[in-house]
Write an enzyme that holds these catalytic residues in place. Structure first.
Site, short mmCIF file in Angstrom:
data_model
loop_
_atom_site.label_atom_id
_atom_site.label_comp_id
_atom_site.label_asym_id
_atom_site.label_seq_id
_atom_site.Cartn_x
_atom_site.Cartn_y
_atom_site.Cartn_z
CG LEU A 72 3.76 9.97 -8.84
CD1 LEU A 72 5.13 10.41 -9.33
CD2 LEU A 72 2.77 9.98 -10.00
CE1 TYR A 144 0.11 10.37 1.22
CE2 TYR A 144 -0.37 12.55 2.09
CZ TYR A 144 -0.15 11.71 1.02
OH TYR A 144 -0.19 12.22 -0.26
P1 NAD Z 1 -3.21 6.86 -6.02
O1 NAD Z 1 -3.55 6.17 -4.75
O2 NAD Z 1 -4.22 6.87 -7.11
O3 NAD Z 1 -1.86 6.30 -6.62
C1 NAD Z 1 -0.82 5.76 -5.86
C2 NAD Z 1 -0.32 4.51 -6.58
O4 NAD Z 1 0.74 3.94 -5.82
C3 NAD Z 1 -1.40 3.43 -6.72
O5 NAD Z 1 -1.43 2.94 -8.02
C4 NAD Z 1 -0.94 2.35 -5.73
O6 NAD Z 1 -1.38 1.06 -6.09
C5 NAD Z 1 0.56 2.52 -5.76
N1 NAD Z 1 1.24 2.03 -4.56
C6 NAD Z 1 0.90 2.24 -3.26
N2 NAD Z 1 1.79 1.63 -2.46
C7 NAD Z 1 2.72 1.04 -3.27
C8 NAD Z 1 3.86 0.25 -3.02
N3 NAD Z 1 4.27 -0.04 -1.78
N4 NAD Z 1 4.56 -0.21 -4.09
C9 NAD Z 1 4.16 0.06 -5.36
N5 NAD Z 1 3.08 0.80 -5.64
C10 NAD Z 1 2.36 1.29 -4.60
O7 NAD Z 1 -2.80 8.36 -5.63
P2 NAD Z 1 -2.45 9.61 -6.54
O8 NAD Z 1 -3.44 10.66 -6.23
O9 NAD Z 1 -2.23 9.19 -7.94
O10 NAD Z 1 -1.08 10.05 -5.88
C11 NAD Z 1 0.18 9.77 -6.48
C12 NAD Z 1 1.28 10.39 -5.64
O11 NAD Z 1 1.08 11.81 -5.56
C13 NAD Z 1 1.32 9.87 -4.21
O12 NAD Z 1 2.66 9.72 -3.81
C14 NAD Z 1 0.65 10.98 -3.41
O13 NAD Z 1 1.15 11.01 -2.09
C15 NAD Z 1 1.05 12.21 -4.20
N6 NAD Z 1 0.08 13.29 -4.00
C16 NAD Z 1 -1.16 13.28 -4.60
C17 NAD Z 1 -2.05 14.31 -4.35
C18 NAD Z 1 -3.41 14.37 -5.00
O14 NAD Z 1 -4.16 15.30 -4.72
N7 NAD Z 1 -3.78 13.47 -5.87
C19 NAD Z 1 -1.69 15.37 -3.50
C20 NAD Z 1 -0.44 15.33 -2.88
C21 NAD Z 1 0.44 14.30 -3.16
#
Ligand code: NAD
Ligand code: UDP
Ligand code: UDP
Length: 330
Positions: A72, A144
Site C-alpha cells: 500500500l 501517480y
Molecule cells: P495514505 O497516504 O494515508 O497512506 C500511504 C502510506 O504509505 C502512508 O503511511 C505513507 O507514509 C506511506 N508511504 C508513502 N511512501 C512510502 C515509501 N516510499 N516507503 C514506505 N512508506 C511510504 O493513503 P491511503 O489512502 O491509505 O492509500 C493507501 C494505498 O491505497 C495507496 O497505495 C493508494 O495509492 C491506494 N489507494 C487509496 C485510495 C483511497 O481512496 N484512499 C484510492 C485508490 C488507491
C-alpha cells in the site's frame, strides 16, 4: 497464523488493515516511512504481541520473511503525491519492484493497491476492468497514475515470468476515520470545513461525480482478494458504485454536521476526472462481495472521528468498525 507485511501500514487504509489482520490472529509487520501516515495511526498497536513497526522506505530493498504482502505504500492524495512527484513514481515503481522481488524470494503472495486513477479521465462509464483508460502521461497527476499503471505491469510480468502469486485491486475513492485532515481529499476537506464552520470549497461547478466507499467495506474486499485461488490475479475494481456529485456530497455533509458553512467555488484542478464509478460485477463474482455501508452512515462515523480529533478528545485506538458499533448498539 500468517506473517503479513503491510507496506504503507501507518496510512489511512494501511492502519485499518493492520487492525483487521491482527484481529484475525496474524502477525503483522508494518513498514512505513511516515511520509503521509503518522505513527499515531498505529500507536495503539504498539504493545500488541503480533505487531511490529519498521521505519523503511520501500524504494530501498527489504529483506524479511513473510507469507503475504499488502503493498500500500504510496501517498494517495494529489496534494501529497505532487509534493515530490519524482519520489512518487519511485515509490510506485521501485517500491513495486522491491516488494515483488521480496515476494519472489520468499514465495509470498502479494496484493498491489492500485487505483481507479489508472482509468484517468474515462470515456467509459462505469469503468470495467477491461477498459484501458485515458491517462495523460505528462501531466501533474501522471506521477501517480502512470506510476500505478507501471506497478500493475510489473505485477503481471512477475506473474507471467515467475509465476508469482499476485492480486491487483483497483481501489476507488475510499473514506473514513484516520484520513489525514490536511490531505485535501474531498471527504476530509468537507467534513473538517463543516465542523470548523469554514467555507466548503467546491472545485469547478461541483457537478463532477465520485463514488465513495467506506473503509470497512473496502478492507473486506481487499482481504477477500488476497484469499482468492492462485489463478485469480485481477485486476479487480473495488469501491462503492453509488455515485454522487460533489455538490450532493457537500450538502449531505452540511446536513449531517448541522453546519452553517457556505459553499464557495474554486477552479477545477488540472486533469480532474469528470465522472467516476466502478463497475464491481467482477468483485461480486470473484469475491462474493458488495459494499454494505451507505454514504450517510459512513459519513456519520467519519464526522464523529473528526469531531473527536478536532476537540482533542479521542485516541486513535478508539475507532470502532461500523459492524462492531452496530452490534454494540443492538
Ligand atoms: P495514505 O497516504 O494515508 O497512506 C500511504 C502510506 O504509505 C502512508 O503511511 C505513507 O507514509 C506511506 N508511504 C508513502 N511512501 C512510502 C515509501 N516510499 N516507503 C514506505 N512508506 C511510504 O493513503 P491511503 O489512502 O491509505 O492509500 C493507501 C494505498 O491505497 C495507496 O497505495 C493508494 O495509492 C491506494 N489507494 C487509496 C485510495 C483511497 O481512496 N484512499 C484510492 C485508490 C488507491
Ligand atoms: N529485493 C528485496 N528483497 C528481497 C529480494 C529482492 O528488496 O528479499 C529487491 C532487490 O532490490 C531486487 C528487486 O527486489 O533488485 C527485484 O528482485 P528480483 O529477484 O526480481 O530481481 P533482481 O534485480 O534481483 O534480479
Ligand atoms: N474536491 C472539491 N473540493 C475539495 C476537494 C476536492 O471539490 O475541497 C473535488 C475534486 O476536484 C474532485 C473530487 O472532489 O473532483 C474528489 O477529489 P479527491 O482529491 O478526494 O479525489 P480524486 O480526485 O483523486 O478522485
Amino acid at each position: 497464523m500468517k506473517r503479513i507485511l503491510v507496506t504503507g501500514g501507518a496510512g489511512f487504509l494501511g492502519s485499518h488493515l493492520c487492525d483487521r489482520l491482527l484481529a484475525e490472529g496474524n502477525d503483522v509487520l508494518c513498514v512505513d516511512n511516515f511520509f503521509t501516515g503518522p505513527k499515531l495511526n498505529v500507536a495503539h498497536l504498539r504493545d500488541h504481541p503480533g505487531f511490529e513497526l519498521m521505519r523503511h522506505d520501500v524504494t530501498f530493498p527489504l529483506y524479511v520473511e513473510v507469507d503475504e504482502i499488502y503493498n500500500l505504500a504510496c501517498p494517495a492524495s494529489p496534494i501529497h503525491y505532487q509534493l515530490d512527484p519524482v519520489q512518487t513514481t519511485k515509490t510506485s515503481v521501485h517500491g513495486a519492484i522491491n516488494m515483488l522481488g521480496l515476494a519472489k524470494r520468499v514465495k509470498a503472495k502479494i496484493l498491489q493497491a492500485s487505483t481507479s486513477e489508472v482509468y484517468g479521465d474515462p470515456e467509459l462509464h462505469p469503468q470495467t476492468e477491461a477498459y484501458w483508460g485515458r491517462v495523460n502521461p505528462v501531466g501533474e497527476r501522471s506521477c501517480y497514475d502512470e506510476g500505478k499503471r507501471c506497478a500493475e505491469t510489473l505485477c503481471f510480468d512477475y506473474w507471467r515470468q515467475h509465476r508469482l502469486r499476485v492480486k491487483v485491486v483497483r481501489i476507488f475513492n475510499t473514506y473514513g476515520p484516520r484520513m489525514h485532515p490536511d490531505d485535501g481529499r474531498v471527504v476530509s476537506n468537507f467534513v473538517v470545513q463543516a465542523l470548523k464552520g469554514k467555507d466548503i470549497t467546491i472545485y469547478g461547478d461541483g457537478r463532477q461525480t465520485r463514488s465513495f466507499c467506506y473503509v470497512d467495506d473496502l478492507l473486506e474486499a481487499m482481504i477477500r482478494a488476497m484469499n482468492t485461488p492462485d489463478e485469480v490475479t485481477g485486476p479487480i475494481n473495488i469501491g462503492n458504485p453509488c455515485e454522487f456529485t460533489i455538490l450532493e456530497l457537500a450538502n449531505l455533509v452540511i446536513d449531517l454536521t448541522a453546519s452553517r458553512s457556505k459553499l464557495i467555488f474554486k477552479p477545477l484542478p488540472a486533469d480532474d476526472p469528470r465522472q467516476r464509478q466502478p463497475d464491481i460485477t467482477l468483485a461480486k463474482k470473484l469475491l462474493g462481495w458488495a459494499p454494505r455501508i451507505e454514504l450517510k452512515e459512513g459519513l456519520e462515523s467519519t464526522i464523529r472521528y473528526f469531531e473527536a480529533q478536532l476537540s482533542g478528545a479521542m485516541a486513535q485506538a478508539e475507532v470502532i468498525p461500523i459492524a462492531r458499533a452496530r452490534e454494540l448498539s443492538d
